[in-house]
Design an enzyme around this catalytic site. Structure first.
Site, PDB file in Angstrom:
ATOM      1  N   ARG A  36       0.705  -1.226   0.042  1.00  0.00           N
ATOM      2  CA  ARG A  36      -0.016  -0.081   0.100  1.00  0.00           C
ATOM      3  C   ARG A  36       0.848   1.176   0.057  1.00  0.00           C
ATOM      4  O   ARG A  36       0.516   2.463  -0.296  1.00  0.00           O
ATOM      5  CB  ARG A  36      -1.043   0.088   1.187  1.00  0.00           C
ATOM      6  CG  ARG A  36      -2.076  -1.016   0.911  1.00  0.00           C
ATOM      7  CD  ARG A  36      -3.197  -0.762   1.828  1.00  0.00           C
ATOM      8  NE  ARG A  36      -4.240  -1.405   1.458  1.00  0.00           N
ATOM      9  CZ  ARG A  36      -5.091  -2.130   2.317  1.00  0.00           C
ATOM     10  NH1 ARG A  36      -5.090  -2.472   3.433  1.00  0.00           N
ATOM     11  NH2 ARG A  36      -6.226  -2.645   1.768  1.00  0.00           N
ATOM     12  N   LYS A 197     -21.209 -15.281  -0.109  1.00  0.00           N
ATOM     13  CA  LYS A 197     -22.647 -14.755  -0.101  1.00  0.00           C
ATOM     14  C   LYS A 197     -23.373 -14.072  -1.360  1.00  0.00           C
ATOM     15  O   LYS A 197     -22.564 -13.267  -1.691  1.00  0.00           O
ATOM     16  CB  LYS A 197     -22.576 -13.958   1.242  1.00  0.00           C
ATOM     17  CG  LYS A 197     -22.580 -14.635   2.316  1.00  0.00           C
ATOM     18  CD  LYS A 197     -23.183 -13.809   3.620  1.00  0.00           C
ATOM     19  CE  LYS A 197     -22.227 -14.100   4.822  1.00  0.00           C
ATOM     20  NZ  LYS A 197     -20.863 -13.059   4.762  1.00  0.00           N
ATOM     21  N   GLY A 349     -10.060  -8.738  -1.841  1.00  0.00           N
ATOM     22  CA  GLY A 349      -8.822  -9.198  -1.154  1.00  0.00           C
ATOM     23  C   GLY A 349      -8.486 -10.477  -1.178  1.00  0.00           C
ATOM     24  O   GLY A 349      -7.390 -11.026  -1.476  1.00  0.00           O
TER      25      GLY A 349
HETATM   26  P1  AMP Z   1     -16.534 -13.158  -0.299  1.00  0.00           P
HETATM   27  O1  AMP Z   1     -15.998 -12.254   0.936  1.00  0.00           O
HETATM   28  O2  AMP Z   1     -18.090 -13.079  -0.444  1.00  0.00           O
HETATM   29  O3  AMP Z   1     -15.859 -12.934  -1.366  1.00  0.00           O
HETATM   30  O4  AMP Z   1     -16.070 -14.420   0.426  1.00  0.00           O
HETATM   31  C1  AMP Z   1     -15.055 -15.071   0.426  1.00  0.00           C
HETATM   32  C2  AMP Z   1     -14.855 -16.345   1.366  1.00  0.00           C
HETATM   33  O5  AMP Z   1     -15.904 -17.219   0.701  1.00  0.00           O
HETATM   34  C3  AMP Z   1     -13.585 -16.981   1.523  1.00  0.00           C
HETATM   35  O6  AMP Z   1     -13.370 -16.864   2.976  1.00  0.00           O
HETATM   36  C4  AMP Z   1     -13.970 -18.455   1.169  1.00  0.00           C
HETATM   37  O7  AMP Z   1     -13.483 -19.254   2.119  1.00  0.00           O
HETATM   38  C5  AMP Z   1     -15.363 -18.517   1.142  1.00  0.00           C
HETATM   39  N1  AMP Z   1     -15.735 -19.515   0.304  1.00  0.00           N
HETATM   40  C6  AMP Z   1     -15.381 -19.711  -0.676  1.00  0.00           C
HETATM   41  N2  AMP Z   1     -16.078 -20.954  -1.317  1.00  0.00           N
HETATM   42  C7  AMP Z   1     -16.712 -21.465  -0.259  1.00  0.00           C
HETATM   43  C8  AMP Z   1     -17.548 -22.553  -0.131  1.00  0.00           C
HETATM   44  N3  AMP Z   1     -17.943 -23.583  -1.199  1.00  0.00           N
HETATM   45  N4  AMP Z   1     -18.196 -22.789   1.154  1.00  0.00           N
HETATM   46  C9  AMP Z   1     -18.015 -21.897   1.967  1.00  0.00           C
HETATM   47  N5  AMP Z   1     -17.399 -20.807   1.906  1.00  0.00           N
HETATM   48  C10 AMP Z   1     -16.633 -20.454   0.723  1.00  0.00           C
END
Ligand code: AMP
Length: 392
Positions: A36, A197, A349
């Protein structure tokens, strides 16, 4: 197009430069990743070389509106000394008479690093009296804090309203790169979406439906779509409330002629644990298992689409890449992007961390420095810290 520092005369002027120096520190206050700071140097160098008196403002961590030396910006000021020898000063506060006196006594080309702006709760509350106190430190406001541009805070928004303003080089680069791929891509444009999500990314998905030719959906969010299609998903992550919306999105994609590719095989586990054994599953998932990564066939399907693409947007990991048994999908896609010849924009990230893990990111058209901000920009939303800056 927003006005940039090249379009204003900074010579002899006090410039309030809002940056994102939210760097990771170890227990001894050592900076463990300089990225950064390094990405900000071109803007600081330009201002210094053009005779500005540079007043640098940033937040670091979440001190929750209270002074907490653990989150001091002093280590950052020290790091800048190495670059700008004899020209860097540190202020123990970010507002007040003493700081004003320091800012006023700067010579052209000198730098004053302010203490963490989030030591005041007024910062995140975008308090107008606080913004006025910040504005007293400068003649010109420059926002280069892309990572915080989606926040309407006193130092990213309030103070910008009070002074002639512009964006810095990093902010300009982020906006141009992301906008060019979203709004004027060489087709086909393939969007790769992962993460946990659906609900959090719904605006993004809707926007990408308007912009992309193909959407590859992996990660935890895939299972809401798969369930909406009638696939058995076992114990996999699902957002029951968003099932109807997922159905609508799949329908809209058909109408808009956007190809949505969902996983067809997975690596599953019987528990959500870093030591869980990976079990290969095709099609329906048994009730006692949850899918934590995409499988080989899916990786192949995704790779085919990436091969045909001329532009790519990627946000979110395709599996639980923090667990070593379930990082294969994310790593495979990251490796593929390192070889990709077209314009690829990687934001968020986790995706950025994955790509840094597998190789040198210099070859990628744009790796964004802002997680939340890049997500919003990809989703077509306005960023308050950008919107407030004067157009050219
Ligand atoms: P986001 O902040 O929505 O980009 O979510 C990132 C998180 O999604 C990471 O910490 C991953 O571990 C989680 N993730 C990715 N694939 C899966 C999955 N199949 N089941 C549960 N969590 C997941």
């Amino acid at each position: 197009m927003k006005r940039t520092i090249k379009e204003i005369d900074v010579n002899g002027k006090r410039v309030f430069l809002r940056v994102d120096f939210n760097v990771p520190l170890d227990d001894h206050g050592n900076i463990t990743d300089m990225t950064r700071i390094l990405v900000e140097l071109p803007t600081i160098r330009y201002l210094v070389q053009n005779g500005a008196k540079v007043v640098i403002c940033s937040h670091l961590g979440r001190p929750n509106g209270e002074v907490n030396k653990k989150y001091s910006l002093l280590p950052v000021a020290k790091a800048l000394v190495n670059e700008f020898l004899g020209k860097v000063y540190f202020a123990q506060d970010c507002i007040g008479e003493e700081v004003e006196a320091k800012a006023n006594s700067l010579n052209p080309g000198e730098i004053l690093v302010l203490e963490n702006v989030r030591f005041y709760k007024e910062e995140e509350g975008n308090d107008s009296a606080f913004a006025q106190k910040l504005a007293r430190l400068a003649d010109i406001y420059v926002n280069d804090a892309f990572g915080t541009a989606h926040r309407k805070h006193a130092s990213t928004y309030g103070v910008a309203k009070l002074l002639p303003n512009a964006v810095g080089f990093l902010m300009g680069k982020e906006i141009n790169a992301i906008s060019s791929v979203i709004n004027d891509p060489e087709r086909p444009l393939v969007g790769i979406l992962g993460g946990a999500k659906v609900g959090d990314k719904i605006v993004l998905i809707n926007h990408l439906l308007e912009k992309c030719d193909t959407l590859l959906i992996g990660g935890g969010m895939a299972f809401t779509f798969l369930k909406a299609q009638g696939v058995q998903i076992g114990k996999s992550l699902v957002d029951e409330e968003k099932l109807d919306m997922a159905k609508q999105i799949l329908q809209q994609a058909k109408e808009k002629n956007v190809k949505i590719v969902l996983p067809v095989d997975y690596l599953c586990a019987d528990e959500f644990s870093p030591t869980a054994k990976a079990v290969k599953v095709k099609g329906d998932i048994p009730t006692d298992l949850q899918a934590l990564d995409i499988g080989k066939k899916t990786i192949k399907l995704f790779k085919e689409e990436i091969k045909n693409a001329n532009s790519i947007l990627w946000n979110g990991p395709l599996g639980v890449f923090e667990f070593k048994n379930f990082n294969k999908g994310t790593i495979a896609i990251a490796k593929m992007l390192l070889k990709f010849k077209g314009k690829a924009v990687v934001g968020g990230g986790d995706s950025v961390a994955a790509i840094k893990k597998v190789g040198n990111t210099d070859k990628i058209y744009h790796v964004s420095t802002g997680g939340g901000a890049s997500l919003k920009l990809m989703a077509g939303e306005e960023l308050p810290g950008v919107e407030v800056i004067q157009n050219m």
